[in-house]
Design an enzyme around this catalytic site. Sequence first.
Site, short mmCIF file in Angstrom:
data_model
loop_
_atom_site.label_atom_id
_atom_site.label_comp_id
_atom_site.label_asym_id
_atom_site.label_seq_id
_atom_site.Cartn_x
_atom_site.Cartn_y
_atom_site.Cartn_z
CB VAL A 243 -0.92 0.01 1.24
CG1 VAL A 243 -1.68 1.32 1.33
CG2 VAL A 243 -1.89 -1.16 1.16
CD1 TRP A 535 12.11 -9.51 19.26
CD2 TRP A 535 12.74 -8.36 17.45
NE1 TRP A 535 13.40 -9.86 18.97
CE2 TRP A 535 13.81 -9.19 17.86
CE3 TRP A 535 12.92 -7.55 16.33
CZ2 TRP A 535 15.03 -9.23 17.20
CZ3 TRP A 535 14.14 -7.60 15.66
CH2 TRP A 535 15.17 -8.42 16.10
CG HIS A 536 7.48 -6.41 22.62
ND1 HIS A 536 7.73 -6.83 23.91
CD2 HIS A 536 7.31 -7.53 21.89
CE1 HIS A 536 7.72 -8.15 23.94
NE2 HIS A 536 7.47 -8.61 22.73
CG HIS A 579 6.48 -11.03 25.79
ND1 HIS A 579 7.53 -11.57 25.12
CD2 HIS A 579 6.87 -10.87 27.07
CE1 HIS A 579 8.54 -11.74 25.97
NE2 HIS A 579 8.15 -11.33 27.16
C1 FAD Z 1 10.99 -11.36 16.12
C2 FAD Z 1 9.77 -11.06 16.93
C3 FAD Z 1 9.52 -11.81 18.07
C4 FAD Z 1 8.39 -11.51 18.84
N1 FAD Z 1 8.09 -12.34 19.89
C5 FAD Z 1 6.92 -12.14 20.56
C6 FAD Z 1 6.51 -13.05 21.58
O1 FAD Z 1 7.16 -14.05 21.87
N2 FAD Z 1 5.34 -12.79 22.22
C7 FAD Z 1 4.57 -11.69 21.94
O2 FAD Z 1 3.53 -11.49 22.58
N3 FAD Z 1 4.94 -10.83 20.97
C8 FAD Z 1 6.08 -11.04 20.26
N4 FAD Z 1 6.42 -10.20 19.25
C9 FAD Z 1 5.58 -9.01 18.99
C10 FAD Z 1 4.29 -9.30 18.26
O3 FAD Z 1 4.44 -10.35 17.35
C11 FAD Z 1 3.87 -8.01 17.55
O4 FAD Z 1 3.73 -6.98 18.52
C12 FAD Z 1 2.58 -8.12 16.80
O5 FAD Z 1 2.58 -9.24 15.95
C13 FAD Z 1 2.41 -6.84 15.98
O6 FAD Z 1 1.23 -6.89 15.26
P1 FAD Z 1 0.80 -5.73 14.30
O7 FAD Z 1 -0.49 -6.15 13.71
O8 FAD Z 1 0.83 -4.43 15.02
O9 FAD Z 1 1.97 -5.65 13.19
P2 FAD Z 1 2.63 -6.78 12.31
O10 FAD Z 1 2.19 -8.13 12.78
O11 FAD Z 1 4.11 -6.52 12.26
O12 FAD Z 1 2.01 -6.60 10.88
C14 FAD Z 1 2.35 -5.60 9.94
C15 FAD Z 1 1.98 -6.17 8.57
O13 FAD Z 1 1.80 -5.13 7.64
C16 FAD Z 1 2.47 -5.48 6.44
N5 FAD Z 1 2.86 -4.21 5.78
C17 FAD Z 1 3.73 -3.29 6.22
N6 FAD Z 1 3.77 -2.24 5.37
C18 FAD Z 1 2.88 -2.52 4.36
C19 FAD Z 1 2.45 -1.81 3.21
N7 FAD Z 1 2.92 -0.60 2.92
N8 FAD Z 1 1.54 -2.40 2.41
C20 FAD Z 1 1.04 -3.62 2.70
N9 FAD Z 1 1.41 -4.33 3.79
C21 FAD Z 1 2.31 -3.78 4.63
C22 FAD Z 1 3.66 -6.31 6.91
O14 FAD Z 1 4.19 -7.10 5.86
C23 FAD Z 1 3.03 -7.13 8.02
O15 FAD Z 1 2.40 -8.27 7.53
C24 FAD Z 1 7.53 -10.46 18.45
C25 FAD Z 1 7.77 -9.72 17.29
C26 FAD Z 1 8.88 -10.03 16.52
C27 FAD Z 1 9.13 -9.23 15.25
#
Ligand code: FAD
Length: 601
Positions: A243, A535-536, A579
Amino acid sequence: MTASLTEVADKSFDYVICGEVTTAGLTLAARLSEDPDVTVLVLEAGLANLNDPELLRPCSYGVHFGQPGYTWPHMTTKQRHCMDLEYAWFRGKGLGGSSSINFMGWGKPPTQEIDDIERLGNPGWNWANYQRFLSRTEGFVPPTETVKEQFGLNVDDWKLSINGPLKVSFPGSMSKENMVLHETFLNAGIPLAKHPLDGDPNGAMFGPNNYDPITHTRSYAATAFLLPNMGRSNLTVLVEATVKRVMSDMAENGQYTATGVEFIYASGSHIANANREVIISSGALKSPQILELSGFGKREVLEKISIPVKADLPGVGENVQEHLLVLMNFEVKDDADFNTPDELRDPLLATRHRELHVSGLGWHTTGIVNYAFLPLKAISSRADDIIASFRDKLQKNGWNYPPGLLEQYRIQLERLETGAPELEIISYPGISGGTNPPEPGKRYVTCNAAINSCFSRGTIHATSDNTEEDPTFDPHYFEEEIDMEIVFEFVKFVRGLAHVTPLKDLVVGERNPGPDVQTDDELCEYIKTNLSTVWHTASSCSMLPREKRGVVDSHLKVYSTNNLRVVDLSILPLHVSAHTQATVYAIAEQAADIIKSNFQK
Ligand SMILES: Cc1cc2nc3c(=O)[nH]c(=O)nc-3n(C[C@H](O)[C@H](O)[C@H](O)COP(=O)(O)OP(=O)(O)OC[C@H]3O[C@@H](n4cnc5c(N)ncnc54)[C@H](O)[C@@H]3O)c2cc1C
């Protein structure tokens, strides 16, 4: 099957969810498409990666980093207070977003910290609703009676929901090594957490994972919310669609109405129209960029990249908050009866364990389960001085901070004063990293020191109108000295665990920081060079009143718009000590409820 471009380009959908096939976005898409009379489009920049064993296999921490098919290779800017170092901020890319590659820990914040969201000016965002909405996602599978007895798990008191589609359980293999770590915490004076997932995580605990105990695989946004609903004709998912911006027109009420989005697919620019709403769910790292490229953001940032300003929202990409972690580990005695996944560094054994996983055995049926949450006052005699010194700074310089930040700081200080568990030990058998690398054939045990309430505030801003170019990620690590003071005290405390039984009897000594790190200066340097995000990252589009630099209101609607919302971790106004994935699912469930009720009126 995901959709093709022709099914999406120039077509109209009731809801267009951007950048999401993330944790929050898929949850939301599944909930909105429960109504067969509405159509939902999800646009995700990454690949589908569905049913991919590389994602489904537990105990694969970090193996996806640097692989463009699974992760974004984000890096921070050089950090002025950290020897100009840059830090990796990898994020999941593909259906399920970061839930597809995260470390699978399932935890919830203290009650008060969720209630603080409401206190900051967001009616309805409180612990009672958090629990109510999260219960729709959470599908806890209790452990067997043997495991309960062996690990003293009083899960019957935990008030976890068993009905949601996301499997939450203890990994298939819980070992005596986990008990050693837990007993070490207790012997160090850390109390047992009585209600670890019910609003009071203070203390030592075994934490469950988003783990399917039948298949021994990762349960995540795609398995819980997308795969079961792929058959819905009103749910369209296009992958490899990045996007660029939300299109909007000025409406009669003087607010902007989102009409659709422009996205990049196979190097071409395309449009999808929205009949009702556009929802940005690209995560805390990317959602501010989409808003800025759409004309909603801080005037100076937009003018610098020649984007016409639709609404001057100075909070977009500001107030960025982090959880920090310092890598720490100990070397296990050669003759100790203590198994660790360090053996997975041997390629032959790694192959063997991948094969074993298919039968529900081996290291890939384990998970990170040992945690301890602690207040600053419990680990440092300097706690009162540290708190008083920051309070003093606020009194002298408070006028210098942006609107709304003082209120957040007062709450953070109150948490430290009242013994909120803002510090966390994340522990597991095996090594996580550090200046001193693992030696072949050796085994280790990790006790990482994490800080869940940082005072420094970062920024994330677009630097060009190209959506495929990363914005600048600048967390401003240690800009507020109090953060380093707290980390420093905590690292010293965690180092002391090597002298507590039963860990003491198992380890030869510290591997990282290691015996060469002795003076305060050496420890500060170690901290900076071995610092990691947890990663938070959160709060880059904070839900706050507009005058307090809010980006979205308590209905998650972007200020100055009629129908543009943000639904992901970026809206959390003040970080919590947990987390983050459970909180993201709770946000998405509550958002679905808000959006649905908006159109039922
Ligand atoms: C390595 C790692 C380990 C973690 N471990 C844990 C854990 O053990 N326990 C826990 O509770 N939490 C953990 N977390 C944190 C947790 O997973 C995240 O806080 C949560 O998944 C974030 O969700 P979100 O929907 O905000 O973003 P995200 O899940 O990061 O989603 C963002 C999405 O948007 C997409 N995107 C970005 N820009 C665009 C664009 N311009 N156009 C289209 N698509 C786009 C990306 O590809 C992605 O799919 C971890 C995170 C990471 C990265």
